[in-house]
Design an enzyme around this catalytic site. Structure first.
Site, PDB file in Angstrom:
ATOM      1  N   ASP A   1       0.862  -1.174   0.000  1.00 46.96           N
ATOM      2  CA  ASP A   1       0.000   0.000   0.000  1.00 46.96           C
ATOM      3  C   ASP A   1       0.906   1.234   0.000  1.00 46.96           C
ATOM      4  O   ASP A   1       2.100   1.146   0.287  1.00 46.96           O
ATOM      5  CB  ASP A   1      -0.952  -0.023   1.204  1.00 46.96           C
ATOM      6  CG  ASP A   1      -2.173   0.864   0.966  1.00 46.96           C
ATOM      7  OD1 ASP A   1      -2.158   1.663   0.010  1.00 46.96           O
ATOM      8  OD2 ASP A   1      -3.144   0.753   1.732  1.00 46.96           O
TER       9      ASP A   1
ATOM     10  N   GLU B   1     -10.419   7.138   4.261  1.00 46.60           N
ATOM     11  CA  GLU B   1      -9.343   6.606   5.103  1.00 46.60           C
ATOM     12  C   GLU B   1      -9.373   7.222   6.515  1.00 46.60           C
ATOM     13  O   GLU B   1     -10.439   7.490   7.061  1.00 46.60           O
ATOM     14  CB  GLU B   1      -7.988   6.798   4.420  1.00 46.60           C
ATOM     15  CG  GLU B   1      -7.947   6.067   3.064  1.00 46.60           C
ATOM     16  CD  GLU B   1      -6.545   5.947   2.470  1.00 46.60           C
ATOM     17  OE1 GLU B   1      -5.622   5.599   3.209  1.00 46.60           O
ATOM     18  OE2 GLU B   1      -6.407   6.184   1.251  1.00 46.60           O
TER      19      GLU B   1
HETATM   20  C1  BGC Z   1      -3.826   7.903  -0.188  1.00 47.05           C
HETATM   21  C2  BGC Z   1      -4.147   7.340  -1.492  1.00 47.05           C
HETATM   22  C3  BGC Z   1      -4.729   8.387  -2.336  1.00 47.05           C
HETATM   23  C4  BGC Z   1      -3.808   9.568  -2.387  1.00 47.05           C
HETATM   24  C5  BGC Z   1      -4.409  10.727  -3.051  1.00 47.05           C
HETATM   25  C6  BGC Z   1      -2.898   9.005  -0.381  1.00 47.05           C
HETATM   26  O1  BGC Z   1      -2.463   9.489   0.820  1.00 47.05           O
HETATM   27  O2  BGC Z   1      -3.262   6.970   0.632  1.00 47.05           O
HETATM   28  O3  BGC Z   1      -5.036   6.336  -1.392  1.00 47.05           O
HETATM   29  O4  BGC Z   1      -4.918   7.869  -3.576  1.00 47.05           O
HETATM   30  O5  BGC Z   1      -3.483   9.982  -1.116  1.00 47.05           O
HETATM   31  O6  BGC Z   1      -3.436  11.552  -3.582  1.00 47.05           O
HETATM   32  C1  BGC Z   2      -5.129   3.036   0.348  1.00 46.85           C
HETATM   33  C2  BGC Z   2      -5.388   1.975  -0.660  1.00 46.85           C
HETATM   34  C3  BGC Z   2      -5.296   2.523  -2.041  1.00 46.85           C
HETATM   35  C4  BGC Z   2      -3.967   3.192  -2.237  1.00 46.85           C
HETATM   36  C5  BGC Z   2      -3.795   3.813  -3.594  1.00 46.85           C
HETATM   37  C6  BGC Z   2      -3.893   3.796   0.044  1.00 46.85           C
HETATM   38  O1  BGC Z   2      -3.769   4.863   0.891  1.00 46.85           O
HETATM   39  O2  BGC Z   2      -5.015   2.471   1.627  1.00 46.85           O
HETATM   40  O3  BGC Z   2      -6.637   1.403  -0.411  1.00 46.85           O
HETATM   41  O4  BGC Z   2      -5.488   1.517  -2.966  1.00 46.85           O
HETATM   42  O5  BGC Z   2      -3.805   4.198  -1.269  1.00 46.85           O
HETATM   43  O6  BGC Z   2      -4.538   4.926  -3.766  1.00 46.85           O
END
Ligand code: BGC
Ligand code: BGC
Length: 848
Positions: free
Chosen positions: A336, A535
């Protein structure tokens, strides 16, 4: 500057053997406080105690030989490149070629050219550019197609105009596995139409504590439902293994995530620690993986969370022994978002430990160049064995071969047959059916629903005509915030759907967002609930709805007082304590986050010309509903299970059920109504606030995605990491004019805070700037230079300023519409986050 004073307390002794693992080790390192380690259990039941999953794939010599031949041609550099996934903002097509990157992703709110309005053609153009670079054989480069991953977690919601399905919690309520398969099938088509190969879905978390901000990404707290749905969603996205449709030109790669135990963290803390026995981990949290593996899922994403203190990204027992050794997973494990960097001893740029534990591809986002170099050195030094590297690359290549990307041609060619599928009528009708079937009828006193013909209906509440609110997080932007109705062409709001259905049966509709009306209605429909989040930013301290500030309740009561029967449509990502709101409603419908087809709601709520239901309620709770706000962890297998509504609850028209009588309102765990603090920004601007950048007094641009710039280029902003990812903003002023960044919204009454209140925010400036940096609250600014210079290069620091610096007297503070603003005419780069007003507190700087 606040020092981290975290000293880890030893956890309860679980078994007799311990290892020393880091609790907040990184925080401790940063502050040079000696690391105090906590004991954690290491005695495992052994992989044999886990179920085997029946993989649908036998070893295929043709594929394996092909991989072997490729591996024989690859240099160490080419192999290391294949195990890296970089973010599109941080890696160009040329980088993909030069470093042989195996994959790219777009994070939530990240688009081609950083343009929220990028069209399918723009997505395809960028996908082609990456693909072309990866297969360019000039200079002896070995052609291995790059694959692009995205979060299409409720439809391909990254793209304007896409069909947006209900979030998983709503799909759970449908209890309709075959519809889940259909949703996967059409989502795959929309993904492919933008040239993307792979989605980071389904989430197969089994949420146990609904305070978790990702509860809505979970189908259910019931592992059996999650297991069944995981399989159906994977079949839908990838096609059924062994049939011609498997990963054909209309299917994409799927990901079961987040392995393992993401839904079980203590207090529902996102990325937290899941402290449960191995049996519970297996019987509750692992079930979705069995369903997904048996359906042939090609990738599994490691979880940010820990199991009993051990970060999943470093857990070789679960990633390797259990997942591959026992559950026969033969695809690859993707990390992740910089999750490897959280493993003790690792950084985003170096983490052999995670790779050795079983991660096959790093989601490294930005620091991929350093990670690439460091990994290469670790391979050369033997810290990573050649065998482990080859094993990971084999898995990546096996998946790429199965996906057919070596043969399918350029992304735009693959998409040729899919023109017009994004947001097509067929796809929308599936989403509308899902919205309809996800509705759970909680109460229907006096049989108020369905709405009868020829009535005067008032539709009100801030969710009635707000498609952003009804679609929730992971919609266009990461947090789902900052979306206007016009950002959803082709979609219908709940209001739109009601208007059409009510008028069709001779009724009339009046809409107001605050409950006012011109004509006294026969019935009022009030749409309200949670605002979008994603999140950790959706983690809650309490499950009480609108604690301390019951605005929606006030609206319901006002209507009741006028003698108007009230139907509530509650939009939320989880059950919340709403006894007062249910009491104040004649009918109450849990609508979850229904997606782009608001018309699905009216299908069930509004009757036919004969007054009979056109569709009955099908939804049944897939999450238990709480009776008091302290029931955070409310699941049938827990001893103290006394829900208000059980798992499976849901009324129907057919049974003529009316639901509960008067519910208890005076319960434990209620929050006090007094406000000692007001938060403007915590990971994101909190509603009703928005954050902007501007030039002079003009050209203010609202920041809704992860990047924005003013039209004249004076100011640009991007999200940056403070405590978790992207929970702060970095703003650059280029010195060509006076620029600002500010938070604004409806008037805020700060008069109570004038006497002894403070403004507190987190601040960071790495390099000296030019010009003067000023901080403004309302009408008055102070010079922030001295304070900022003193903090230069020190990382994140909390700045606190007396509010009396910004006003002459309390009256000046009665209506502040811009409660925070930083401005500069120089060239300077600063970051800020976590902005709040506190009724009292110590200040770190004086008024200048
Ligand atoms: C998240 C990702 C998200 C991204 C957006 C990250 O901090 O974990 O899931 O796609 O921020 O820029
Ligand atoms: C999230 C994931 C996601 C990834 C990419 C992460 O922060 O936990 O679920 O797929 O970002 O965006």
């Amino acid at each position: 500057m606040k020092l981290f004073s975290t000293i880890c307390k030893p956890l309860a002794v679980i078994t007799l053997t311990f290892v020393l693992a880091g609790c907040d080790q990184r925080a401790a390192e940063q502050s040079s406080i000696p690391v105090v380690v906590q004991p954690e259990a290491v005695t495992h039941l052994g992989a044999d105690a886990w179920p085997t999953a029946q993989s649908p794939f036998a070893v295929d010599p043709a594929i394996e030989d092909r991989v072997t031949a490729l591996l024989a041609k690859m240099s160490a550099e080419q192999k290391v490149g294949q195990i890296m996934e970089a973010e599109i903002r941080h890696a160009t097509p040329q980088d993909v070629k030069d470093f042989h990157l195996g994959s790219i992703l777009n994070g939530g709110g990240s688009f081609p050219n950083q343009d929220k309005y990028a069209t399918a053609a723009d997505w395809l153009e960028l996908a082609d550019a990456y693909y072309d670079a990866s297969v360019d054989t000039s200079d002896g480069h070995l052609a291995i197609p790059v694959i692009w991953g995205t979060d299409a977690v409720h439809g391909h919601s990254n793209v304007i105009g896409a069909t947006v399905f209900p979030h998983n919690i709503g799909l759970g309520a449908m209890h309709n596995p075959s519809l889940v398969r259909d949703i996967g099938r059409v989502t795959a088509r929309e993904i492919l139409a933008t040239g993307i190969d792979w989605t980071f879905a389904p989430t197969v978390a089994v949420t146990q504590d609904d305070r978790w901000g990702r509860s809505y990404e979970s189908y259910s707290e019931d592992p059996a439902l999650v297991k069944a749905y995981a399989a159906e969603m994977v079949y839908g996205l990838q096609g059924v293994p062994g049939t011609p449709e498997f990963l054909d030109s209309e299917h994409v790669l799927a990901t079961a995530k987040h392995y393992l135990g993401d839904g079980g963290t203590e207090a529902g803390d996102d990325q937290g620690n899941t402290r449960v026995s191995e049996e519970e981990l297996r019987d509750i949290h692992a079930q979705g993986y069995i369903g997904a593996i048996e359906a042939g899922v090609q990738t599994v994403m490691a979880s940010f969370s820990s199991w009993n203190g051990v970060k999943m990204h470093g857990n070789s027992y679960l990633l390797t022994d259990v997942l591959r050794g026992r559950m026969n997973f033969d695809g690859f494990v993707i990390g992740d978002w910089n999750g490897h960097g959280q493993v003790p001893g690792c950084t985003n740029a170096s983490c052999a430990a995670s790779f050795n534990a079983g991660l096959d591809m790093f989601m490294v986002v930005e620091d991929w160049k350093d990670l690439y170099q460091n990994t290469l050195e670790q391979v050369r030094s033997g810290e990573i064995s050649q065998q482990r590297l080859d094993e990971a690359v084999r898995r990546v290549l096996r998946v790429k071969i199965r996906a057919g990307v070596f043969e399918k041609g350029r992304p735009s060619e693959r998409a040729a047959g899919l023109q017009g599928v994004i947001g097509s009528a067929e796809h929308r009708s599936i989403a509308r059916q899902a919205a309809r079937e996800s509705l759970v009828l909680i109460k229907n006193a006096g049989g108020l629903l369905p709405i009868q013909p020829n009535l005067k209906v008032l539709v009100t509440g801030d969710g009635a005509d707000d498609i952003g609110k009804q679609t929730g997080g992971w919609t266009i932007s990461w947090q789902g915030t900052g979306n206007e109705k016009s950002d959803f062409p082709g979609a219908t709001s709940i209001l739109d759907g009601l208007a059409e259905a009510i008028e069709a049966i001779g009724g009339s509709l009046e809409h107001s967002s605050n409950g006012d009306f011109l004509v006294k209605p026969d019935v009022a429909v009030v749409v309200f609930g949670e605002n979008p989040y994603a999140e950790g930013q959706g983690d809650l301290p309490s499950l009480e709805f609108e604690p301390g500030d019951k605005q929606s309740l006030a609206l319901l009561k006002k209507l009741k007082k006028d003698g108007i029967p009230v139907v509530s449509i509650f939009l939320s990502g989880r059950p919340l304590w709403t006894n007062p709101e249910i009491n104040a409603s004649d009918a109450f419908v849990a609508a979850w986050l229904p997606g782009s087809e608001g018309a699905g709601v009216a299908d069930v709520l509004v009757g036919g010309t004969d007054g009979m239901p056109r569709h009955d309620f099908k939804g049944k709770l897939s999450f238990s509903w709480l009776n008091d706000p302290s029931q955070n962890r409310l699941n049938p297998h827990h001893e103290d299970y006394t829900p208000l509504f059980d798992l499976g609850y849901g009324l129907t028209y057919a049974a003529g059920e009316e639901g509960p009588g008067v519910l208890e309102e005076d319960v434990t765990g209620l929050q006090s109504a007094t406000q000692d603090s007001i938060t403007l920004y915590s990971g994101r601007p909190l509603p009703p606030w928005s954050v902007y950048i501007g030039e002079g007094e003009k050209n203010a641009v609202m920041i809704s995605g992860s990047y924005a710039a003013t039209s004249g280029g004076t100011v640009s902003a991007s999200t940056t990491d403070m405590k978790v990812q992207e929970d702060a903003l970095q703003v650059s002023f280029n010195g060509t004019g006076t620029g600002n960044t500010h938070i604004s919204g409806p008037g805020l009454d700060l008069s109570d805070f004038f006497a002894s209140g403070i403004l507190s925010f987190q601040f960071k400036q790495d390099k000296p700037g030019t010009g003067i940096l000023r901080l403004r609250v309302g009408d008055k600014a102070i010079d922030l230079d001295t304070a900022a210079n003193a903090l230069l290069g020190q990382g994140w620091s909390e700045v606190t300023v007396p509010l009396s610096c910004f006003a002459e007297n309390a009256a000046t503070f009665e209506r502040v519409t811009v409660p925070f603003r930083l401005e500069s005419d120089g060239e300077i780069e600063i970051s800020f986050g976590e902005i709040q007003f506190l009724k009292s507190g110590e200040s770190t700087i004086d008024c200048i």
